[in-house]
Design a protein around this motif. Structure first.
Motif, PDB file in Angstrom:
ATOM      1  N   ASN A   3     -23.024  38.190   8.578  1.00 20.61           N
ATOM      2  CA  ASN A   3     -21.873  38.215   7.697  1.00 20.61           C
ATOM      3  C   ASN A   3     -22.068  39.489   7.034  1.00 20.61           C
ATOM      4  O   ASN A   3     -22.755  40.174   7.003  1.00 20.61           O
ATOM      5  CB  ASN A   3     -21.864  36.597   7.287  1.00 20.61           C
ATOM      6  N   LYS A   4     -20.376  39.933   6.250  1.00 16.93           N
ATOM      7  CA  LYS A   4     -20.257  40.936   5.630  1.00 16.93           C
ATOM      8  C   LYS A   4     -20.755  40.484   4.404  1.00 16.93           C
ATOM      9  O   LYS A   4     -20.637  39.310   3.861  1.00 16.93           O
ATOM     10  CB  LYS A   4     -19.188  41.394   5.512  1.00 16.93           C
TER      11      LYS A   4
ATOM     12  N   LEU B 160     -25.782  41.892  20.446  1.00 22.19           N
ATOM     13  CA  LEU B 160     -25.484  39.879  20.370  1.00 22.19           C
ATOM     14  C   LEU B 160     -23.719  39.984  19.465  1.00 22.19           C
ATOM     15  O   LEU B 160     -23.385  41.267  18.699  1.00 22.19           O
ATOM     16  CB  LEU B 160     -26.438  39.313  20.133  1.00 22.19           C
ATOM     17  N   GLU B 161     -23.047  39.552  20.855  1.00 20.01           N
ATOM     18  CA  GLU B 161     -21.290  40.030  20.357  1.00 20.01           C
ATOM     19  C   GLU B 161     -21.059  38.924  18.837  1.00 20.01           C
ATOM     20  O   GLU B 161     -21.696  37.711  18.882  1.00 20.01           O
ATOM     21  CB  GLU B 161     -20.339  39.035  21.265  1.00 20.01           C
ATOM     22  N   GLY B 162     -20.499  39.915  17.894  1.00 20.98           N
ATOM     23  CA  GLY B 162     -20.117  38.998  16.542  1.00 20.98           C
ATOM     24  C   GLY B 162     -19.544  37.717  17.422  1.00 20.98           C
ATOM     25  O   GLY B 162     -19.650  36.653  15.993  1.00 20.98           O
TER      26      GLY B 162
ATOM     27  N   ASN C  65     -14.633  35.108   7.531  1.00 20.76           N
ATOM     28  CA  ASN C  65     -15.230  34.346   8.867  1.00 20.76           C
ATOM     29  C   ASN C  65     -14.826  34.670   9.990  1.00 20.76           C
ATOM     30  O   ASN C  65     -15.784  35.130  10.265  1.00 20.76           O
ATOM     31  CB  ASN C  65     -15.188  32.594   8.620  1.00 20.76           C
ATOM     32  N   ASP C  66     -14.144  35.243   9.831  1.00 15.08           N
ATOM     33  CA  ASP C  66     -13.572  35.719  11.257  1.00 15.08           C
ATOM     34  C   ASP C  66     -13.977  36.950  11.692  1.00 15.08           C
ATOM     35  O   ASP C  66     -14.136  37.548  12.281  1.00 15.08           O
ATOM     36  CB  ASP C  66     -11.664  35.359  11.526  1.00 15.08           C
ATOM     37  N   ASP C  67     -14.235  37.907  10.375  1.00 13.46           N
ATOM     38  CA  ASP C  67     -14.362  38.925  10.160  1.00 13.46           C
ATOM     39  C   ASP C  67     -15.829  39.146  10.903  1.00 13.46           C
ATOM     40  O   ASP C  67     -17.344  39.452  10.173  1.00 13.46           O
ATOM     41  CB  ASP C  67     -13.960  39.493   8.982  1.00 13.46           C
TER      42      ASP C  67
ATOM     43  N   LYS D 184     -15.714  47.778   6.943  1.00 13.13           N
ATOM     44  CA  LYS D 184     -14.603  48.382   7.192  1.00 13.13           C
ATOM     45  C   LYS D 184     -14.420  48.241   9.031  1.00 13.13           C
ATOM     46  O   LYS D 184     -13.651  47.911   9.960  1.00 13.13           O
ATOM     47  CB  LYS D 184     -13.851  49.444   6.986  1.00 13.13           C
ATOM     48  N   VAL D 185     -15.449  48.581   9.499  1.00 15.23           N
ATOM     49  CA  VAL D 185     -16.127  48.435  10.629  1.00 15.23           C
ATOM     50  C   VAL D 185     -15.775  46.731  11.682  1.00 15.23           C
ATOM     51  O   VAL D 185     -16.928  45.835  11.206  1.00 15.23           O
ATOM     52  CB  VAL D 185     -17.194  49.394  11.375  1.00 15.23           C
ATOM     53  N   THR D 186     -15.070  46.464  12.700  1.00 13.61           N
ATOM     54  CA  THR D 186     -15.264  45.059  13.172  1.00 13.61           C
ATOM     55  C   THR D 186     -15.249  45.350  14.071  1.00 13.61           C
ATOM     56  O   THR D 186     -16.311  45.933  14.674  1.00 13.61           O
ATOM     57  CB  THR D 186     -13.475  44.585  13.154  1.00 13.61           C
TER      58      THR D 186
END
Length: 600
Positions: free
Chosen positions: A263-264, A395-397, A436-438, A595-597
């Motif tokens: 997570n970030k 792995l995709e986030g 949580n969604d980031d 800030k990179v999603t």
């Protein structure tokens, strides 16, 4: 005869024909694109028809059940007896009588909060019927003796996933709140819900990616992650942020935080009132925090040793250049804590004593009992995951996020299905759910190593079994003072498993247990007045014995930690301004990496 007045019937409004026409046209157009995206993704995914390896697990359970038909028959008889009692009670209520419920939902279950689930006889019957059926399924699964623990855990977990999915609250015709809203709006809620569903399918490029919050209300660096500071160092894996002091004097030892890269980092800096980073600054710490890169295919070959070298060790070098101070206090959160412990063992072997104290937030080092995340760790699933990661390099986030959401499916999946698709409401803006969604991606090489060597083989706890950068890792060589904070309701790093580290580290250890879960129990500022914590100066081998002798204290554990870490060295120096040492400021906090999603 029942003379009780029934609930007032809601006014029924016919839907706007123009709205229906527009919605159906939109469904046709967007649906075609979504199906195309879905088929394209399917062609890129593994061809396995059972990627979760469930078939074998349930076959084994069925075989065990068949060896004891009497036990299965007993469970069925108990189910039907309860069901007959429910029928009898419902009939009594319909005739105007009173009846005690046969079964009640667990405390805190918010699916049945609407009064109609209890006041209306039909919906009360539906609710209790579902709860009885759920109980029956669970009892049958638990009665399958002789399964190996991994298979039993998998069967239990996915049975609960099925049971949660089948809740009557998740369907239009069996949810009184949805029926009431449908009558009041003439079905406009369902049309709006269909539009929301299409938007979420588009977000997931053919897969459902549920929107949990109104993300348009948040901007990283503008209204979340706003503690002032500067990025003073960066490489391929990290940006290092040095925060602006708010006191004239600061502790001589800087404080560096290594968050998880699952997570970030801004979970520790969501808003000023609940920011651990801001609070630590106010206590007089020179705070540095690592912001990990959101990796793409260019990071496919980055391994766990790279995260140690380019993460922890590079940050220590940079802090010394920025402040002139060689020794630091370090914090690791979750996977960041696992990395911190691994690096400390490496440093101990190399006689490197730059980290003088270590704090671990909800950190696993012994993975023998990793909780329900262990459901996703077996050879078949790992091979399928590695096949995907090797094609993409990461792995995709969203895949990682889905795994964590399944651990709390009713709160993080089905509640949003009801709100967004059945009630047709937009999700409420909530900073924690935005974070949580980031989601973040995970490099293929590193993640495969982490899952196989730690979760699957539990090699980290075995002295010398893991070798990084030419050095064998032995956690027992860690002699620095350690502070372990775990949370009682943690579904990601179960506290009884994190407690095992108290018996591993070679230096003095303080273990504190906080109430609540993996996030809320950690991000719990003193001013909130929420959640208690437990302390016990003794460290018996058994976590149950530790808890039996522990004292519960009201409020946050943060002050306890500050007393501990400041007590290690109270020496103070003039406050340090970011960018005034040997490292110039590169950009304003929170930096650009964060800030990179995952979709960039």
């Amino acid at each position: 005869m029942n003379d009780k007045p029934g609930p007032e019937a809601p006014n029924f409004h016919l839907p706007d024909p123009a709205l229906v026409t527009r919605t159906m046209a939109e469904v046709a157009e967007r649906g075609q694109r979504i199906v195309g995206d879905f088929l394209k993704r399917q062609s890129e995914e593994s061809s396995s028809l059972d990627p979760l390896n469930l078939g074998q697990a349930f076959m084994e359970m069925t075989a065990k059940l068949m060896t004891n038909p009497a036990q299965l028959m007993q469970a069925q008889l108990g189910f039907w007896q309860d069901y007959l009692t429910l029928w009898s009670n419902t009939a009594r209520r319909m005739l105007g009588g009173e009846a005690e419920p046969v079964i009640a939902e667990p405390k805190g279950d918010r699916r049945f909060k609407d009064d109609a689930w209890r006041e209306n006889e039909v919906f009360d019957f539906i609710r209790q019927s579902y709860l009885l059926t759920s109980k029956y399924f669970t009892n049958v699964v638990h009665s399958a003796d002789g399964l190996d623990p991994k298979t039993a855990q998998k069967v239990d977990f996915y049975t609960r996933q099925f049971v949660d999915a089948m809740s009557p609250s998740n369907f239009v015709m069996t949810n009184p709140e949805v029926l009431r809203r449908t009558a009041e709006t003439g079905g406009a809620n369902l049309l709006k819900g269909l539009t929301n569903l299409l938007a979420d399918m588009e977000r997931g490029k053919g897969k459902l990616r549920i929107r949990m919050t109104d993300d348009s209300k948040f901007r990283v660096g503008e209204n979340i992650a706003v503690t002032p500071g500067k990025v003073v160092f960066q490489n391929d894996l990290i940006q290092l942020i040095q925060y602006t002091p708010t006191t004239e004097k600061v502790f001589k030892r800087p404080l560096v935080i290594f968050p998880p890269w699952i997570n970030k980092f801004y979970i520790l800096d969501l808003r000023p009132k609940n920011s651990f980073i801001r609070w630590a600054i106010e206590q007089g710490h020179t705070v540095f925090c690592v912001s990990w890169v959101n990796p793409g295919e260019d990071c496919a070959d980055k391994g766990f040793d790279d995260y140690m070298k380019e993460g922890v060790l590079a940050a220590l070098d940079a802090i010394e250049a920025a402040t002139g101070e060689r020794q630091v206090n370090a914090i690791g959160y979750c996977l960041g804590g696992t990395l911190l412990a691994t690096t400390l063992a490496y440093m101990a072997a190399r006689k490197d004593n730059r980290i003088k104290t270590a704090t671990y937030f909800v950190t696993l080092t012994d993975f023998e009992q990793p909780g329900e995340l262990g459901v996703f760790i077996d050879e078949e699933q790992l091979q399928g995951l590695e096949e995907k990661m090797n094609r993409r390099g990461y792995l995709e986030g969203t895949e990682m996020a889905t795994t964590f959401n399944m651990l709390r499916a009713n709160d993080l999946i089905w509640s949003f299905v009801v709100n967004n698709y059945l009630l047709g409401q937009d999700p409420f803006p909530f900073d924690l759910l935005y974070w949580n969604d980031d989601s973040t991606r995970m490099p293929a090489k590193m993640h495969s190593f982490y899952l196989r060597r730690m979760y699957q083989a539990n090699d980290l706890v075995k002295p010398g079994e893991i070798e990084l950068m030419g050095t064998k890792i032995d956690l027992r060589k860690i002699k620095v003072p350690s502070y372990l904070i775990s949370t009682r309701e943690d579904h990601i790093a179960p506290w009884k498993s994190t407690y095992r580290a108290t018996q591993i580290y070679g230096g003095p250890v303080r273990f504190v247990l906080a109430a609540s879960g993996h996030i809320a129990g950690v991000v719990n500022p003193p001013d909130s007045g929420k959640y208690s914590h437990w302390i016990n100066e003794e460290l018996p081998e058994s976590p149950d014995d530790w808890f039996a002798g522990a004292t519960e204290l009201a409020g946050s554990w943060w002050p306890d930690w500050h007393r501990w870490v400041s007590g290690q060295d109270r020496t103070q120096v003039p406050a340090r301004t970011p960018g005034t040492g040997q490292l110039p400021a590169l950009e304003e906090a929170p930096g650009s990496y964060v800030k990179v999603t995952a979709t960039d």
